[in-house]
Each structure stands twice: as C-alpha cells, then as structure tokens.
Design an enzyme around this catalytic site. Structure first.
Site, mmCIF file in Angstrom:
data_model
loop_
_atom_site.group_PDB
_atom_site.id
_atom_site.type_symbol
_atom_site.label_atom_id
_atom_site.label_comp_id
_atom_site.label_asym_id
_atom_site.label_seq_id
_atom_site.Cartn_x
_atom_site.Cartn_y
_atom_site.Cartn_z
ATOM 1 N N ASP A 141 0.633 -1.440 4.590
ATOM 2 C CA ASP A 141 1.372 -1.521 3.327
ATOM 3 C C ASP A 141 1.302 -2.929 2.755
ATOM 4 O O ASP A 141 1.231 -3.902 3.503
ATOM 5 C CB ASP A 141 2.836 -1.111 3.563
ATOM 6 C CG ASP A 141 3.575 -0.853 2.260
ATOM 7 O OD1 ASP A 141 2.918 -0.661 1.217
ATOM 8 O OD2 ASP A 141 4.814 -0.862 2.277
ATOM 9 N N ASN B 165 -0.080 9.900 -2.156
ATOM 10 C CA ASN B 165 -0.884 8.846 -2.805
ATOM 11 C C ASN B 165 -1.764 9.359 -3.958
ATOM 12 O O ASN B 165 -2.272 8.565 -4.749
ATOM 13 C CB ASN B 165 -1.763 8.098 -1.784
ATOM 14 C CG ASN B 165 -0.978 7.138 -0.917
ATOM 15 O OD1 ASN B 165 -1.380 6.819 0.198
ATOM 16 N ND2 ASN B 165 0.156 6.642 -1.401
HETATM 17 C C1 FPP Z 1 -0.452 0.849 0.855
HETATM 18 O O1 FPP Z 1 -0.326 -0.359 0.122
HETATM 19 C C2 FPP Z 1 -1.850 1.076 1.165
HETATM 20 C C3 FPP Z 1 -2.546 2.207 0.879
HETATM 21 C C4 FPP Z 1 -1.931 3.364 0.191
HETATM 22 C C5 FPP Z 1 -3.988 2.330 1.143
HETATM 23 C C6 FPP Z 1 -4.448 1.796 2.471
HETATM 24 C C7 FPP Z 1 -5.919 1.877 2.490
HETATM 25 C C8 FPP Z 1 -6.760 0.879 2.810
HETATM 26 C C9 FPP Z 1 -6.344 -0.450 3.338
HETATM 27 C C10 FPP Z 1 -8.209 1.122 2.604
HETATM 28 C C11 FPP Z 1 -9.013 1.031 3.819
HETATM 29 C C12 FPP Z 1 -8.802 2.096 4.794
HETATM 30 C C13 FPP Z 1 -9.793 2.570 5.573
HETATM 31 C C14 FPP Z 1 -9.515 3.658 6.521
HETATM 32 C C15 FPP Z 1 -11.157 2.017 5.488
HETATM 33 P P1 FPP Z 1 0.245 -0.311 -1.358
HETATM 34 O O2 FPP Z 1 -0.897 -0.159 -2.299
HETATM 35 O O3 FPP Z 1 1.290 0.752 -1.439
HETATM 36 O O4 FPP Z 1 0.881 -1.730 -1.502
HETATM 37 P P2 FPP Z 1 2.145 -2.097 -2.407
HETATM 38 O O5 FPP Z 1 3.329 -1.425 -1.759
HETATM 39 O O6 FPP Z 1 2.215 -3.586 -2.317
HETATM 40 O O7 FPP Z 1 1.863 -1.600 -3.783
#
Ligand code: FPP
Length: 235
Positions: A15, A63
């Site tokens: 996250d 998501n």
């Molecule tokens: C949450 O951060 C993150 C995600 C929903 C995506 C996670 C995916 C990756 C790191 C891509 C790589 C994965 C693989 C398996 C290669 P957020 O976007 O919700 O952060 P925020 O809360 O700060 O907005």
C-alpha cells in the site's frame, strides 16, 4: 532468531504507491512501477531468509473501481513481471500460486498466469501467492457455493460441515494460515485480505510507503513479530 519465533507464512498488503507518486508530483502508475521493483526485491529477500509462504496482495476485487488508465498500467506491470519471472524461474526455487478470480483479466495475462503456475509447480522452495482480483469475501462466497454443491449432491450433511470443509475450498487450501501480516503506508485496515485465514495472524502496520519498503523493514517486522506473545485464544 528462534525457529518458533520466525513466521512460516507472511502476508503483505502493498500500500502507498499512489501517495508515493503524488509526493513526487508523478502520476499514480509511476508509484506502481516503483512498487513492482520493490515487490521483486522483497520476494527474493523473503526466499533467501527462509520464509516458506509469502502472500502478496497485488490487486483486489475492488481495485477495478480505479481509473481505467491506472488499471491498464497495473495489468501491464503484472504481465511484465510474469514475463521476467518465467525467465528467472529457471534459476529460482520458488513456486508461484495465484489467489483470486484471474478469469477477469485479458487472455494474454491469463496465459502468463497459467504458464507461471505450470513452470513453477514442482519447485520446492518458498511458495509465493500473488493475490490478483482477490477479495476475501468473494473467496468465502465461492467456497460456500462449492460446499452447497456437495450438500445438494448428497455427499455432505449440513450438520456435518466443519471449518476444514470451508478451508478446502479457499484459494489457500492446504497452506498454513498467515502468522504475520504486514501493512505498510500506516493504514490500520484489513481491506478484504485473508479474512478467514488471518483469524489469529499478528498484524504489523508500518509507517512507510510500499515503494520505500526495504529488506531491513521486513527484518524489523520479523523482529516485532518475534516479540509478540501469541495465545490463539488460550492463556
Ligand atoms: C496499493 O497502493 C497498491 C495497489 C493497488 C497495487 C499494487 C501493485 C503493484 C505494486 C504492482 C506490482 C505487482 C506485481 C505482482 C508485479 P495504492 O495505489 O492504493 O496507494 P495509495 O493508498 O497511496 O493511493
């Protein structure tokens, strides 16, 4: 560290990618790219220190609500990662499993997912679970439907249903429950991750955004875990 104080199964909610990008004036997908690089590093490090099961939450059933460009960028990152992984797995002893309904993804990503599972299925080292289009409630609904089929066909009496019957239809069937779940970015939320399996997991929330997460931060979480006194409802 004593063996008993070292977790067999670690879960991580990646996250903070979006906030990391925003702080730098970058678009959100740039945060996911940085997060993907950290994901690769942490998978390797976890395997090298002897973690047996690592479950990483990469994309939830919720998501899809994100802007279409962001979902597209994530799908591209998953494809890139699996293309690289398929090459790297020749040298690595990691078994990859996917948790979630991956049939919702484009066909080329689904093919990479099947290929990765196939190529790595006999590996004897760490099991890497990648949760993709995963939601714990959806997982439980799926298990209940499959169980209801057993009841309908007369194979199982409703009164005979036990916890193990539900467990066998979860995506994590046959795996131990997570001992430790790490959530970076400082949010104190479960976000529909392993609700059934985490009944007695230890949570460690860390005030660090995922793209800044380093192997030493995993070490810190492991030390914090080792200090916990797990009682599983006993005394
Ligand atoms: C949450 O951060 C993150 C995600 C929903 C995506 C996670 C995916 C990756 C790191 C891509 C790589 C994965 C693989 C398996 C290669 P957020 O976007 O919700 O952060 P925020 O809360 O700060 O907005």
């Amino acid at each position: 560290m004593e063996k008993s104080s070292f977790p067999l199964h670690v879960g991580i909610i990646m996250d903070g990618n979006g906030r990391w990008a925003k702080k730098r004036g970058l678009p959100r997908p740039a945060g996911h790219s940085a997060g993907a690089a950290v994901f690769k590093k942490i998978v390797r490090y976890s395997s090298s220190i002897g973690i047996r099961y690592l479950t990483i939450y990469a994309f939830s059933t919720e998501n899809w609500k994100r802007p279409v460009e962001e979902v597209g960028a994530l799908i591209k990152l998953f494809k890139q990662y699996l293309q690289d992984a398929l090459r790297d797995f020749l040298n690595e002893n990691i078994k990859v499993c996917f948790l979630g309904d991956t049939s919702a993804f484009p066909q080329d990503l689904q093919n990479l997912i099947s290929e990765t599972e196939e190529v790595s299925k006999n590996k004897t080292g760490m099991v890497l679970n990648i949760a993709l289009n995963y939601g714990s409630r959806a997982e439980i609904v799926r298990a209940v439907r499959l169980l209801a089929q057993e009841v309908k066909s007369g194979k199982l009496e409703p009164d005979a249903i036990e916890e193990a019957d539900i467990e066998k239809y979860l995506y994590t069937s046959g795996q131990p429950d997570p001992d430790l779940i790490i959530r970076p970015s400082g949010e104190n939320r479960i976000s529909n991750f392993l609700l059934w399996q985490s009944a007695y997991s230890e949570y460690v929330v860390m005030d660090i955004l995922w793209p800044d997460f380093k192997p030493k931060d995993l070490d810190w979480a492991l030390e914090e875990y080792a200090r916990r006194n797990r009682r599983f409802g006993g005394v």
